[in-house]
Motif scaffolding. Structure first.
Motif, PDB file in Angstrom:
ATOM      1  N   HIS A   1       0.841  -1.203   0.000  1.00  0.00           N
ATOM      2  CA  HIS A   1       0.000   0.000   0.000  1.00  0.00           C
ATOM      3  C   HIS A   1       0.875   1.252   0.000  1.00  0.00           C
ATOM      4  O   HIS A   1       0.648   2.187  -0.772  1.00  0.00           O
ATOM      5  N   LEU A   2       1.867   1.259   0.887  1.00  0.00           N
ATOM      6  CA  LEU A   2       2.734   2.432   1.008  1.00  0.00           C
ATOM      7  C   LEU A   2       3.559   2.643  -0.256  1.00  0.00           C
ATOM      8  O   LEU A   2       3.788   3.782  -0.692  1.00  0.00           O
ATOM      9  N   GLU A   3       3.994   1.545  -0.856  1.00  0.00           N
ATOM     10  CA  GLU A   3       4.785   1.616  -2.083  1.00  0.00           C
ATOM     11  C   GLU A   3       3.975   2.223  -3.232  1.00  0.00           C
ATOM     12  O   GLU A   3       4.449   3.123  -3.939  1.00  0.00           O
ATOM     13  N   LEU A   4       2.746   1.757  -3.410  1.00  0.00           N
ATOM     14  CA  LEU A   4       1.922   2.289  -4.496  1.00  0.00           C
ATOM     15  C   LEU A   4       1.500   3.723  -4.188  1.00  0.00           C
ATOM     16  O   LEU A   4       1.421   4.556  -5.102  1.00  0.00           O
TER      17      LEU A   4
ATOM     18  N   SER B   1       2.153   9.360  -5.708  1.00  0.00           N
ATOM     19  CA  SER B   1       2.500  10.726  -5.285  1.00  0.00           C
ATOM     20  C   SER B   1       3.708  11.276  -6.030  1.00  0.00           C
ATOM     21  O   SER B   1       4.152  12.385  -5.747  1.00  0.00           O
ATOM     22  N   GLY B   2       4.267  10.480  -6.954  1.00  0.00           N
ATOM     23  CA  GLY B   2       5.359  10.949  -7.784  1.00  0.00           C
ATOM     24  C   GLY B   2       6.732  10.496  -7.350  1.00  0.00           C
ATOM     25  O   GLY B   2       7.724  10.850  -7.979  1.00  0.00           O
ATOM     26  N   ALA B   3       6.819   9.712  -6.276  1.00  0.00           N
ATOM     27  CA  ALA B   3       8.117   9.204  -5.843  1.00  0.00           C
ATOM     28  C   ALA B   3       8.543   8.059  -6.750  1.00  0.00           C
ATOM     29  O   ALA B   3       7.717   7.357  -7.328  1.00  0.00           O
ATOM     30  N   GLY B   4       9.826   7.847  -6.858  1.00  0.00           N
ATOM     31  CA  GLY B   4      10.322   6.718  -7.637  1.00  0.00           C
ATOM     32  C   GLY B   4      10.094   5.423  -6.894  1.00  0.00           C
ATOM     33  O   GLY B   4       9.759   5.421  -5.706  1.00  0.00           O
ATOM     34  N   PRO B   5      10.252   4.297  -7.568  1.00  0.00           N
ATOM     35  CA  PRO B   5      10.035   3.005  -6.914  1.00  0.00           C
ATOM     36  C   PRO B   5      11.017   2.801  -5.764  1.00  0.00           C
ATOM     37  O   PRO B   5      12.198   3.101  -5.887  1.00  0.00           O
ATOM     38  N   ASP B   6      10.518   2.343  -4.647  1.00  0.00           N
ATOM     39  CA  ASP B   6      11.342   2.137  -3.456  1.00  0.00           C
ATOM     40  C   ASP B   6      10.941   0.830  -2.783  1.00  0.00           C
ATOM     41  O   ASP B   6      10.025   0.797  -1.968  1.00  0.00           O
ATOM     42  N   PRO B   7      11.645  -0.268  -3.121  1.00  0.00           N
ATOM     43  CA  PRO B   7      11.286  -1.563  -2.534  1.00  0.00           C
ATOM     44  C   PRO B   7      11.406  -1.576  -1.016  1.00  0.00           C
ATOM     45  O   PRO B   7      10.768  -2.381  -0.354  1.00  0.00           O
TER      46      PRO B   7
ATOM     47  N   THR C   1      -5.507   5.171  -0.823  1.00  0.00           N
ATOM     48  CA  THR C   1      -6.730   5.668  -1.454  1.00  0.00           C
ATOM     49  C   THR C   1      -6.623   7.170  -1.729  1.00  0.00           C
ATOM     50  O   THR C   1      -6.991   7.650  -2.813  1.00  0.00           O
ATOM     51  N   ALA C   2      -6.098   7.920  -0.752  1.00  0.00           N
ATOM     52  CA  ALA C   2      -5.951   9.366  -0.933  1.00  0.00           C
ATOM     53  C   ALA C   2      -4.945   9.686  -2.041  1.00  0.00           C
ATOM     54  O   ALA C   2      -5.173  10.584  -2.861  1.00  0.00           O
ATOM     55  N   ALA C   3      -3.841   8.944  -2.078  1.00  0.00           N
ATOM     56  CA  ALA C   3      -2.814   9.195  -3.102  1.00  0.00           C
ATOM     57  C   ALA C   3      -3.347   8.880  -4.492  1.00  0.00           C
ATOM     58  O   ALA C   3      -3.093   9.632  -5.458  1.00  0.00           O
TER      59      ALA C   3
END
Length: 198
Positions: free
Chosen positions: A48-51, A56-62, A86-88
């Motif tokens: 959830h936090l990753e997606l 929100s425009g951040a790059g992928p962060d495993p 959901t908000a993002a």
């Protein structure tokens, strides 16, 4: 019914299952690649936090999906991360910019709707993993199959799921099988999975 509405319904269906998890059950095995219930819930919250970060425009962060603690309040951790997601997604929806996720499509950008659909699939299948670990998957299956638009989105995402080395082999499924069982088999799950007898 928009895809984001259906995605929200998938999160709520999963949250209803996670709400029933008791702390002593976190050690239980699940049908998900040898993960304990604790590890599976950590994976879900992390995804959830990753997606949300990607939307929100951040790059992928495993790293966002590693070691997310859920032991104190699994249901609270799940619902909090789902609300952030959901908000993002709602904020990103007007632009529908492609999203990058490290372990999907080799990290290449995915069309917004495809990424949301794949997360809907991931959410419902992992909700079944949790319910199966708890010994009560029938209620989740009935709830999803009683929602035709959600079933249609689930089947569409399952058919669109990228295949790769990490994908489990498709399992045969005994007929008659409902759409949720067919989806599980397509993703390599055994719809008849149950906790080993003690």
């Amino acid at each position: 019914m928009s895809l984001l509405d259906l995605h929200g319904r998938s999160l709520e269906s999963a949250a209803a299952v996670v709400d029933t998890v008791q702390p002593e059950q976190l050690v239980l095995p699940t049908p998900c690649a040898g993960r304990s219930l604790r590890r599976l819930l950590e994976h879900l919250v992390g995804r959830h936090l990753e997606l949300a970060a990607a939307a929100s425009g951040a790059g992928p962060d495993p790293a966002l999906r590693r070691g997310v603690p859920v032991h104190g309040d699994p249901a609270g951790a799940f619902r909090h991360s789902a609300a952030r997601l959901t908000a993002a997604l709602a904020a990103a929806a007007p632009h529908r910019a492609p999203l990058r996720l490290p372990d999907v499509h080799d990290g290449a950008p995915l069309p917004f709707d495809r990424a949301v659909g794949l997360h809907l699939l991931d959410t419902l299948v992992h909700a079944w993993d949790v319910a199966a670990a708890l010994g009560s998957p029938a209620r989740l299956i009935a709830s999803v199959e009683g929602d035709p638009p959600l079933v249609a989105a689930l089947l569409a995402a399952a058919a669109d799921r990228p295949r790769g080395r990490a994908s489990a082999a498709v399992r045969p499924v005994a007929e008659p099988a409902g759409p949720f069982e067919r989806t599980l088999a397509l993703l390599g799950r055994d719809p008849a999975w149950a906790l080993p007898a003690r």
